[in-house]
Design an enzyme around this catalytic site. Structure first.
Site, short mmCIF file in Angstrom:
data_model
loop_
_atom_site.label_atom_id
_atom_site.label_comp_id
_atom_site.label_asym_id
_atom_site.label_seq_id
_atom_site.Cartn_x
_atom_site.Cartn_y
_atom_site.Cartn_z
N ARG A 9 40.50 50.44 36.46
CA ARG A 9 42.14 49.35 35.85
C ARG A 9 43.16 49.71 35.48
O ARG A 9 43.43 49.12 34.66
CB ARG A 9 40.70 48.15 34.14
CG ARG A 9 39.89 47.79 33.98
CD ARG A 9 39.50 46.52 35.27
NE ARG A 9 38.48 45.89 35.12
CZ ARG A 9 37.97 44.54 34.67
NH1 ARG A 9 39.57 44.39 33.77
NH2 ARG A 9 37.04 44.07 34.50
N ARG A 47 46.46 43.14 33.81
CA ARG A 47 47.12 43.20 32.84
C ARG A 47 48.19 43.38 31.51
O ARG A 47 48.31 42.95 31.11
CB ARG A 47 45.80 42.50 32.08
CG ARG A 47 45.88 40.83 32.79
CD ARG A 47 44.78 40.04 32.00
NE ARG A 47 43.28 40.83 31.57
CZ ARG A 47 42.61 40.44 31.17
NH1 ARG A 47 41.95 39.33 30.02
NH2 ARG A 47 41.17 41.86 31.19
N ARG A 65 50.73 37.76 38.83
CA ARG A 65 49.14 36.73 38.38
C ARG A 65 49.96 35.38 38.36
O ARG A 65 49.71 34.07 38.16
CB ARG A 65 48.41 37.67 36.75
CG ARG A 65 47.85 36.68 36.31
CD ARG A 65 45.82 36.89 37.24
NE ARG A 65 44.97 36.43 36.63
CZ ARG A 65 44.39 34.94 36.47
NH1 ARG A 65 45.61 34.37 37.01
NH2 ARG A 65 43.28 35.44 35.90
N ASP A 107 37.41 43.15 43.12
CA ASP A 107 36.24 42.64 41.71
C ASP A 107 35.42 42.72 42.10
O ASP A 107 34.57 42.76 43.65
CB ASP A 107 36.34 41.27 41.27
CG ASP A 107 35.71 41.48 39.30
OD1 ASP A 107 36.93 41.81 39.19
OD2 ASP A 107 34.98 41.13 39.44
N TYR A 124 25.38 39.88 36.15
CA TYR A 124 25.86 38.59 36.22
C TYR A 124 25.52 37.31 37.51
O TYR A 124 25.82 36.17 36.67
CB TYR A 124 27.29 38.72 36.77
CG TYR A 124 28.31 39.48 35.30
CD1 TYR A 124 29.03 39.10 34.71
CD2 TYR A 124 28.38 41.50 36.09
CE1 TYR A 124 30.09 39.56 34.44
CE2 TYR A 124 29.03 41.77 35.24
CZ TYR A 124 29.37 41.28 33.66
OH TYR A 124 30.43 41.77 33.21
#
Ligand code: CP3
Length: 347
Positions: free
Chosen positions: A23, A27, A36, A73, A149
């Site tokens: 990562r 963010r 973004r 992702d 998921y």
């Protein structure tokens, strides 16, 4: 000259300890947040090659990382199989949940490469503009983590619905895992074809399964994916990150056929050094250490570097960079890794 990451994954002693962070794009970086904000949703970023390529390169530019990891992702694979994925601001991913055998039967692997073509284009663009010492890592989620998921329909701490489905509908779940296993190998090979030099398989939720289930749903599929990638592209190293498997790390290291094993934050490095021979280790700084005092953070970097001295090693976190991380803390970590004594590496 061999890129340091590739040298370490080949079991050589590189000129310096390679470093990149899971990562590393995201963010915590103001330049990511700016892009973004001016785009649509998160998945739009993943499917827009010029933006995704730019985001991939942001941490490489800022910190001189030894690897760029494709910005995408793990959930683009279910999305491409026809299980629609959305990312809800502040809540995380939402998927149309797979509730029964019929839903597994409706998944459509035939459309995979068409839907993921923009991801391959991102890989191509990044490969064409990397600094010479930087390696490009492609990645995918491992079948169990992605299936978890898909069945749950969202993130979870325990993935009880997915574990229940795996026990109650064993045949259907096996078909889902098998389908994901083949799709994931195809997907990784397509990333390699587009220019990825290393691939990493993220099994972030391997740690919620008991041993027999973990063997069937994590170890076996990962072994099959590694075998398919190695058979087609033997020069491309594979890193597997089976987060949270504890003592079973020894089975993964021995049986997967992977060149690199990602260690989570809980793994004792002296144990790993003894029990996980013959494979390059990667990890395992606690992402929370980057939120704490700088001197303690740097002492942690030195402890990890010391414990892994003289054996093939890639410096990384034990899980992803947290969004609240100060970008200066990442700079300090990279600088400290660069300052680790090379003599120690050759010990
Ligand atoms: O490492 C990188 O910099 C490359 C890009 C990358 C992302 N996700 C970007 C992302 C990688 C390798 C991943 C892997 C991933 N995605 C995993 C496995 C690793 C892990 O963290 O355990 C998992 C489980 C996911 C699924 C996922 N994606 C979740 C649960 C979430 C929401 C929670 C969160 O952390 O935001 C995402 C969103 C996501 N993936 C973001 C990014 C940069 C944040 C999106 C945003 O801008 O809001």
């Amino acid at each position: 000259l061999t890129k340091p990451l590739l040298a370490a994954l080949r079991g050589e002693t590189p000129a310096r300890i390679p470093v990149w962070l899971m990562r590393q794009a995201g963010r915590y970086l103001p330049e990511y947040r700016a892009l973004r904000a001016s785009s649509g949703g998160f998945l739009d970023l993943c499917y827009t090659p010029d933006l995704a390529a730019e985001i991939t390169l942001q941490p490489v530019r800022r910190y001189g990382m030894d690897a760029a990891i494709l910005f995408s992702d793990i959930l683009v694979v279910p999305d491409a199989l026809g299980c629609e994925v959305t990312f809800v601001e502040g809540l995380g991913p939402r998927l149309a949940p797979i509730g029964n055998a019929a839903a597994v039967g409706r998944l459509a692997p035939a459309g995979l490469h068409e839907r993921l073509a923009p991801v391959y284009e991102t890989v191509r663009r990044v490969a064409a503009s990397l600094p010479p010492q930087t390696a490009l890592i492609g990645f995918a989620g491992a079948p169990w983590t992605v299936a978890a998921y898909m069945v749950e329909g969202e993130g979870s701490k325990e993935f009880v619905q997915a574990r229940r489905f795996a026990r109650a509908e064993r045949g259907a779940f096996a078909r889902l895992i098998d389908l994901l296993t083949e799709a994931t190998a195809d997907y990784l090979l397509a990333q390699i074809h587009a220019g990825a030099e290393v691939v990493q398989l993220f099994d972030s939720w391997a740690g919620v399964l008991p041993e027999p289930e973990r063997e069937r749903w994590c170890l076996e599929p990962a072994r099959r994916i590694v075998a398919r990638v190695r058979a087609a592209r033997p020069e491309v190293p594979v890193i597997v990150f089976p987060r949270g498997v504890g003592a079973a790390y020894a089975r993964f290291a021995a049986l997967l056929g992977a060149q690199g094993i990602g260690l989570d934050t809980t793994v004792c490095l002296e144990w790993a050094r003894r029990e996980l021979a013959g494979v390059c280790l990667q990890g395992n700084l606690d992402p929370v250490a980057l939120l704490g005092p700088r001197d303690a953070l740097l002492a942690e970097v030195r402890r990890i570097g010391g414990a892994m001295a003289g054996r093939p090693f890639v410096f990384n976190l034990g899980h992803g960079v947290l969004p609240e991380t100060d970008p200066e803390a990442v700079a300090a970590v990279v600088e400290e890794v660069r300052a680790l004594p090379v003599e120690a590496m050759r010990r």
